[in-house]
Design a protein around this motif. Structure first.
Motif, short mmCIF file in Angstrom:
data_model
loop_
_atom_site.label_atom_id
_atom_site.label_comp_id
_atom_site.label_asym_id
_atom_site.label_seq_id
_atom_site.Cartn_x
_atom_site.Cartn_y
_atom_site.Cartn_z
N LYS A 200 0.85 -1.19 0.00
CA LYS A 200 0.00 0.00 0.00
C LYS A 200 0.89 1.24 0.00
O LYS A 200 1.90 1.29 0.69
CB LYS A 200 -0.87 -0.01 1.26
CG LYS A 200 -1.73 1.22 1.43
CD LYS A 200 -2.54 1.12 2.72
CE LYS A 200 -3.43 2.31 2.91
NZ LYS A 200 -4.24 2.18 4.14
N LYS B 271 0.35 5.03 0.92
CA LYS B 271 -0.56 5.98 1.54
C LYS B 271 -0.35 7.36 0.92
O LYS B 271 0.78 7.79 0.73
CB LYS B 271 -0.27 6.02 3.05
CG LYS B 271 -1.24 6.81 3.84
CD LYS B 271 -2.28 5.90 4.43
CE LYS B 271 -3.16 6.69 5.37
NZ LYS B 271 -4.56 6.49 5.08
N THR C 251 -5.70 8.85 -4.53
CA THR C 251 -6.09 8.13 -3.31
C THR C 251 -4.87 7.32 -2.86
O THR C 251 -3.81 7.36 -3.49
CB THR C 251 -7.25 7.14 -3.58
OG1 THR C 251 -6.77 6.07 -4.42
CG2 THR C 251 -8.44 7.82 -4.25
N ASP C 252 -5.04 6.55 -1.80
CA ASP C 252 -4.03 5.55 -1.47
C ASP C 252 -3.94 4.59 -2.66
O ASP C 252 -4.92 4.40 -3.38
CB ASP C 252 -4.43 4.76 -0.23
CG ASP C 252 -4.45 5.60 1.04
OD1 ASP C 252 -3.96 6.75 1.02
OD2 ASP C 252 -4.98 5.10 2.05
N LEU C 253 -2.77 3.99 -2.86
CA LEU C 253 -2.57 3.08 -3.98
C LEU C 253 -2.16 1.70 -3.47
O LEU C 253 -1.57 1.59 -2.38
CB LEU C 253 -1.52 3.62 -4.94
CG LEU C 253 -1.81 4.99 -5.56
CD1 LEU C 253 -0.66 5.43 -6.45
CD2 LEU C 253 -3.12 4.98 -6.32
N TYR C 254 -2.45 0.68 -4.27
CA TYR C 254 -2.20 -0.70 -3.90
C TYR C 254 -1.57 -1.46 -5.06
O TYR C 254 -1.87 -1.16 -6.22
CB TYR C 254 -3.51 -1.39 -3.50
CG TYR C 254 -4.19 -0.70 -2.35
CD1 TYR C 254 -3.94 -1.09 -1.05
CD2 TYR C 254 -5.07 0.35 -2.58
CE1 TYR C 254 -4.55 -0.44 0.02
CE2 TYR C 254 -5.69 1.01 -1.52
CZ TYR C 254 -5.42 0.60 -0.22
OH TYR C 254 -6.02 1.25 0.82
N LYS D 167 -3.01 0.17 -8.39
CA LYS D 167 -4.42 0.55 -8.45
C LYS D 167 -4.80 1.51 -7.32
O LYS D 167 -4.19 1.49 -6.25
CB LYS D 167 -5.31 -0.69 -8.37
CG LYS D 167 -5.07 -1.66 -9.52
CD LYS D 167 -5.94 -2.89 -9.38
CE LYS D 167 -5.71 -3.84 -10.55
NZ LYS D 167 -6.55 -5.03 -10.44
N ASN D 168 -5.83 2.31 -7.58
CA ASN D 168 -6.35 3.21 -6.55
C ASN D 168 -7.38 2.46 -5.70
O ASN D 168 -7.63 1.27 -5.91
CB ASN D 168 -6.90 4.50 -7.16
CG ASN D 168 -8.08 4.27 -8.09
OD1 ASN D 168 -8.77 3.25 -8.03
ND2 ASN D 168 -8.34 5.25 -8.95
N THR D 169 -7.99 3.17 -4.75
CA THR D 169 -8.94 2.51 -3.84
C THR D 169 -10.21 2.04 -4.54
O THR D 169 -10.92 1.19 -4.01
CB THR D 169 -9.32 3.46 -2.68
OG1 THR D 169 -9.84 4.67 -3.21
CG2 THR D 169 -8.13 3.75 -1.79
N ARG D 170 -10.48 2.55 -5.72
CA ARG D 170 -11.64 2.11 -6.50
C ARG D 170 -11.31 0.92 -7.39
O ARG D 170 -12.18 0.41 -8.09
CB ARG D 170 -12.18 3.27 -7.34
CG ARG D 170 -12.78 4.41 -6.51
CD ARG D 170 -13.23 5.59 -7.35
NE ARG D 170 -12.16 6.24 -8.10
CZ ARG D 170 -11.27 7.10 -7.59
NH1 ARG D 170 -11.31 7.40 -6.31
NH2 ARG D 170 -10.35 7.66 -8.34
#
Length: 172
Positions: A40, A42, A96-99, A131-134
Motif C-alpha cells: 500500500k 498511503k 487516493t491511497d494506492l495498492y 491501483k487506486n482505492t476504487r
C-alpha cells in the motif's frame, strides 16, 4: 528449498526501511512461500506532487525491489537475483491511497529453475498494476530481473569463472 529468511522478518524490516517508510509505502502481506506480496502507498502531504496527487517517484518506488526479494526468498542462497531494468507507464493520476499485488506463478518459477539449472542467466519479466482505492489502474510497472545460479551450486561448473555482476546490473 532453503529459506534464506522468513516473510515476517522481511515485512517488518521493509516497513521500517527509510525509503519505504518515508514515502508512505507499507508492506501489507507477504505469503509464507514468498509467491504473493501486497503493498500500500498511503497518500500523504509529503508524497504529493504539484497537482496534489501521488508523486510518480513514490509509485515507482513501491515496486522496487519487491520481485527481486520475492525470488531471493523463494530461490534462497543458491542464486544471484538483481533488478536489471524497469519502466513505468502512468495511466491516470493517483489521487487516493494506492495498492499493488505482486505474484510469482508456478509456471514462471519452473521456467526460471529450468533456464538457470546449468548456470545460465535468465531475465524474467514482471508487470505489476498499481491501483487506486476504487480498483482503477493508475500505472503499470514492468520489471526485468537478472537471475543466475551461483557458481558453487551449478550442475556444470563455469570454466571461465564468470561472476554474476557483469555489465549494467543495478543493486536494489
Amino acid at each position: 528449498m532453503y529459506r534464506f529468511y522468513r516473510p515476517a522478518i522481511v515485512k517488518f524490516a521493509l516497513n521500517l526501511w527509510p525509503p519505504f517508510w518515508g514515502a508512505g509505502i507499507r508492506i501489507v502481506r507477504i505469503s509464507e512461500d514468498f509467491r504473493e506480496v501486497q503493498i500500500k502507498l498511503k497518500l500523504r502531504w509529503w508524497n504529493k506532487n504539484a497537482n496534489r496527487t501521488q508523486y510518480g517517484g513514490s509509485i515507482f518506488s513501491l515496486t522496487d525491489p519487491v520481485y527481486a526479494l520475492m525470488l531471493i526468498g523463494i530461490l534462497g542462497k543458491e542464486y544471484y537475483v538483481w533488478d536489471k531494468q524497469a519502466e513505468i507507464h502512468f495511466i491516470k493520476p493517483g489521487n487516493t491511497d494506492l495498492y499493488a499485488d505482486f505474484l510469482i506463478s508456478e509456471d514462471l518459477l519452473s521456467q526460471i529453475l529450468k533456464a538457470t539449472a546449468n548456470g545460465d542467466k535468465f531475465f524474467p519479466e514482471f508487470v505489476v498494476q498499481v491501483k487506486n482505492t476504487r480498483g482503477d489502474v493508475v500505472s503499470e510497472v514492468k520489471r526485468v530481473l537478472y537471475v543466475r545460479k551461483k557458481p558453487q551450486y551449478r550442475e556444470v561448473q563455469d570454466p571461465d569463472g564468470e561472476e554474476a555482476l557483469d555489465e549494467g546490473h543495478a543493486l536494489s
